[in-house]
Design a protein around this motif. Structure first.
Motif, PDB file in Angstrom:
ATOM      1  N   GLN A 107     -14.528  22.753   7.662  1.00 60.75           N
ATOM      2  CA  GLN A 107     -14.251  22.571   9.077  1.00 60.75           C
ATOM      3  C   GLN A 107     -15.199  21.548   9.697  1.00 60.75           C
ATOM      4  O   GLN A 107     -14.797  20.723  10.526  1.00 60.75           O
ATOM      5  CB  GLN A 107     -14.346  23.922   9.808  1.00 60.75           C
ATOM      6  CG  GLN A 107     -13.926  23.865  11.265  1.00 60.75           C
ATOM      7  CD  GLN A 107     -12.475  23.439  11.442  1.00 60.75           C
ATOM      8  OE1 GLN A 107     -11.608  23.798  10.653  1.00 60.75           O
ATOM      9  NE2 GLN A 107     -12.221  22.618  12.469  1.00 60.75           N
ATOM     10  N   ALA A 108     -16.453  21.569   9.260  1.00 59.55           N
ATOM     11  CA  ALA A 108     -17.434  20.606   9.777  1.00 59.55           C
ATOM     12  C   ALA A 108     -17.031  19.182   9.398  1.00 59.55           C
ATOM     13  O   ALA A 108     -17.152  18.244  10.209  1.00 59.55           O
ATOM     14  CB  ALA A 108     -18.824  20.927   9.239  1.00 59.55           C
ATOM     15  N   ASP A 114      -2.291  16.154  11.041  1.00 61.88           N
ATOM     16  CA  ASP A 114      -2.527  15.922  12.460  1.00 61.88           C
ATOM     17  C   ASP A 114      -1.365  16.505  13.262  1.00 61.88           C
ATOM     18  O   ASP A 114      -0.199  16.175  13.013  1.00 61.88           O
ATOM     19  CB  ASP A 114      -2.653  14.422  12.738  1.00 61.88           C
ATOM     20  CG  ASP A 114      -3.924  13.836  12.127  1.00 61.88           C
ATOM     21  OD1 ASP A 114      -5.009  14.396  12.377  1.00 61.88           O
ATOM     22  OD2 ASP A 114      -3.828  12.857  11.371  1.00 61.88           O
ATOM     23  N   THR A 118     -12.732  13.728  12.834  1.00 63.02           N
ATOM     24  CA  THR A 118     -12.126  13.561  14.159  1.00 63.02           C
ATOM     25  C   THR A 118     -13.041  12.723  15.059  1.00 63.02           C
ATOM     26  O   THR A 118     -12.591  11.802  15.754  1.00 63.02           O
ATOM     27  CB  THR A 118     -11.863  14.939  14.798  1.00 63.02           C
ATOM     28  OG1 THR A 118     -10.981  15.679  13.953  1.00 63.02           O
ATOM     29  CG2 THR A 118     -11.238  14.798  16.183  1.00 63.02           C
ATOM     30  N   ALA A 119     -14.323  13.034  15.011  1.00 64.25           N
ATOM     31  CA  ALA A 119     -15.299  12.277  15.827  1.00 64.25           C
ATOM     32  C   ALA A 119     -15.354  10.823  15.377  1.00 64.25           C
ATOM     33  O   ALA A 119     -15.439   9.895  16.209  1.00 64.25           O
ATOM     34  CB  ALA A 119     -16.678  12.923  15.715  1.00 64.25           C
ATOM     35  N   GLY A 162      -4.120  19.620  17.350  1.00 63.91           N
ATOM     36  CA  GLY A 162      -5.346  19.248  16.623  1.00 63.91           C
ATOM     37  C   GLY A 162      -5.082  19.124  15.134  1.00 63.91           C
ATOM     38  O   GLY A 162      -3.943  19.197  14.678  1.00 63.91           O
ATOM     39  N   GLU A 165     -14.132  18.094  11.554  1.00 62.82           N
ATOM     40  CA  GLU A 165     -14.587  17.729  12.902  1.00 62.82           C
ATOM     41  C   GLU A 165     -15.340  16.395  12.885  1.00 62.82           C
ATOM     42  O   GLU A 165     -15.223  15.584  13.821  1.00 62.82           O
ATOM     43  CB  GLU A 165     -15.466  18.853  13.463  1.00 62.82           C
ATOM     44  CG  GLU A 165     -14.656  20.103  13.799  1.00 62.82           C
ATOM     45  CD  GLU A 165     -15.518  21.318  14.105  1.00 62.82           C
ATOM     46  OE1 GLU A 165     -16.766  21.169  14.135  1.00 62.82           O
ATOM     47  OE2 GLU A 165     -14.947  22.407  14.294  1.00 62.82           O
ATOM     48  N   GLU A 166     -16.094  16.154  11.818  1.00 61.34           N
ATOM     49  CA  GLU A 166     -16.799  14.869  11.699  1.00 61.34           C
ATOM     50  C   GLU A 166     -15.780  13.735  11.596  1.00 61.34           C
ATOM     51  O   GLU A 166     -15.958  12.663  12.194  1.00 61.34           O
ATOM     52  CB  GLU A 166     -17.719  14.874  10.473  1.00 61.34           C
ATOM     53  CG  GLU A 166     -18.542  13.592  10.348  1.00 61.34           C
ATOM     54  CD  GLU A 166     -19.355  13.525   9.063  1.00 61.34           C
ATOM     55  OE1 GLU A 166     -19.774  12.414   8.695  1.00 61.34           O
ATOM     56  OE2 GLU A 166     -19.555  14.590   8.418  1.00 61.34           O
TER      57      GLU A 166
END
Length: 457
Positions: free
Chosen positions: A413-414, A447, A420-421, A451, A417-418
């Motif tokens: 998950q991290a 996608d 996505t950023a 989200g 999220e990285e």
């Protein structure tokens, strides 16, 4: 007023409206396992399908008395115990526990009553005595046999002619029989075999009398529904009708007879005798048990079902989509509401394929829905459809991340999220690198308007 429940009655060979004798509490008896080994997946079809029926009857009538027996005395059990040098209870205790564990894994709710043969010897002996006293059975050389000639309606369920019935029963030719079709109610036990005292000497019951006695003991002399596999229709269920009606003065034994079709595996009927079996105990360790349940519900219960790895894999993929839909709706509060169309499908002779199709339609509509009220309504209907079928009962995370530990989930998950950023910062090189890393680990990204979703391939 609810729509009538319509069930195919094997006795009449037609679909009939079902109304129980007691509208406040129907009765149902399903033939259970003989516990000398692990059961195969074909043996699980009846408990799964008739469990769906049990839940439907409870919703409609508010209560149900549902019995499914355990046969814990049998020549196969005796042979296994003798081979291992243990009492029969060591065999039956082990495999009865394994059966309950395997059925629970498939989402089968336990019956209200689970009678065991060995605890019902007084009732079995009493029923045999009734048959002897009324002239429907006779004692001969330590055996007691049912006289088929004494029951003119014999064959009404299977509708076979006498010659066919003899061939189908693989009857034992014995000099003490008055008629070749007569079947054993009680047989003598030698000192090395389990046995119980009776007016005819120490012995043990024949297979057929056991279910008749247990059904009468717990559900009464006339029951609403008797169910089991089509392979039990003759001789087991035919013999149950004969001995029950004769023991109870001609009263109808079961008003509805329901029979599920067989599972085919590799082009042949799945059976222990053919050796082409897939044990539930093994399958639930190789595959998600809920996918096995879905596969068992994917064909109409009266039809044969071709079992294969491909069927299970397709069921896994379908559940992936359904749970993925629920994950997308995670922030939506909605109680489970069983859709009328799902109940209608089940009320039409347990049409589970139609109910599953309706569940898929609801999920597809939910994925497109944008309004808050529509999303809440559709999530409630999807959960309700699952409730009616015993599916979608775990959290989306538990299903989609099955077999993974929480720390690994957090790491993935991290990374998601990285990525996505990185995309938001227009660092597409880094975003593509993360996607490639996850793909190499078998993690697929999707996608969506809600989200990024991820799952293991």
């Amino acid at each position: 007023m609810p729509m009538p429940l319509r069930l195919y009655n094997s006795l009449s060979r037609q679909v009939e409206a079902f109304e129980p004798l007691d509208p406040a509490c129907p009765t149902m008896y399903v033939c259970g396992p003989t516990v000398y080994n692990y059961v195969h997946i074909g043996n699980a079809r009846g408990p799964v399908v008739f469990g769906v029926l049990a839940a439907l009857l409870r919703r409609r009538h508010g209560a149900l008395r549902y019995a499914r027996n355990i046969t814990d005395v049998d020549d196969k059990i005796n042979a296994a115990a003798a081979e291992q040098g243990v009492p029969i209870s060591a065999i039956t205790g082990r495999f009865a526990a394994a059966y309950r564990e395997d059925m629970a894994a498939l989402g089968v709710v336990a019956p209200d009553i689970e009678p065991e043969v060995t605890t019902h010897m007084p009732q079995i002996v009493a029923m045999i005595a009734q048959l002897v006293d009324s002239g429907h059975a006779y004692a001969a050389e330590g055996h007691v046999l049912f006289s088929v000639a004494s029951f003119p309606q014999y064959g009404q369920l299977s509708r076979r002619d006498p010659e066919e019935m003899l061939a189908g029963a693989r009857v034992e030719v014995a000099p003490y029989k008055r008629d070749p079709g007569d079947f054993v109610l009680w047989k003598p036990s030698t000192g090395d075999l389990p046995g119980w005292d009776s007016p005819w000497g120490r012995g043990r019951p024949g297979w057929h009398i056991e279910c008749s006695a247990m059904a009468a003991a717990h559900l009464g002399e006339t029951i609403d529904i008797h169910a089991g596999g089509i392979d039990l229709q003759f001789p087991h269920h035919e013999n149950e009708i004969a001995q029950s009606q004769c023991a109870h003065g001609g009263k109808i034994f079961a008003r509805f007879w329901l029979h599920n079709g067989m599972l085919n595996f590799g082009g042949s009927k799945m059976s222990k005798s053919l050796g082409n079996i897939e044990k539930v105990h093994d399958l639930v360790r190789r595959h998600p048990p809920e996918a096995l349940r879905y596969a068992l519900l994917s064909a109409h219960y009266r039809q044969p079902l071709d079992w294969s790895d491909a069927l299970v894999e397709q069921s896994v993929r379908t559940l992936d989509r359904l749970y993925g839909t629920l994950r997308d709706l995670a922030g939506v509060e909605a109680p489970a509401v069983i859709p009328a169309a799902v109940d209608a499908a089940l009320e039409d002779d347990l049409n589970t394929p139609l109910a599953l199709a309706e569940m898929a339609r609801i999920a597809a509509e939910a994925r497109k829905a944008t309004g808050a009220s529509d999303r809440a309504r559709l999530k409630g209907e999807l959960l309700g459809a699952g409730l009616a079928l015993g599916l979608l009962q775990q959290s989306p995370a538990a299903w989609l991340n099955r077999g993974a530990d929480d720390s690994d989930d957090a790491r993935i998950q991290a990374l998601v999220e990285e990525r996505t950023a990185a995309k938001q910062a227009r660092d597409f090189t880094r975003a593509d690198a993360i996607r490639g890393q996850l793909a190499a680990e078998g993690i697929l990204l999707e996608d969506t308007p809600q989200g990024v979703r991820w799952k293991r391939s």
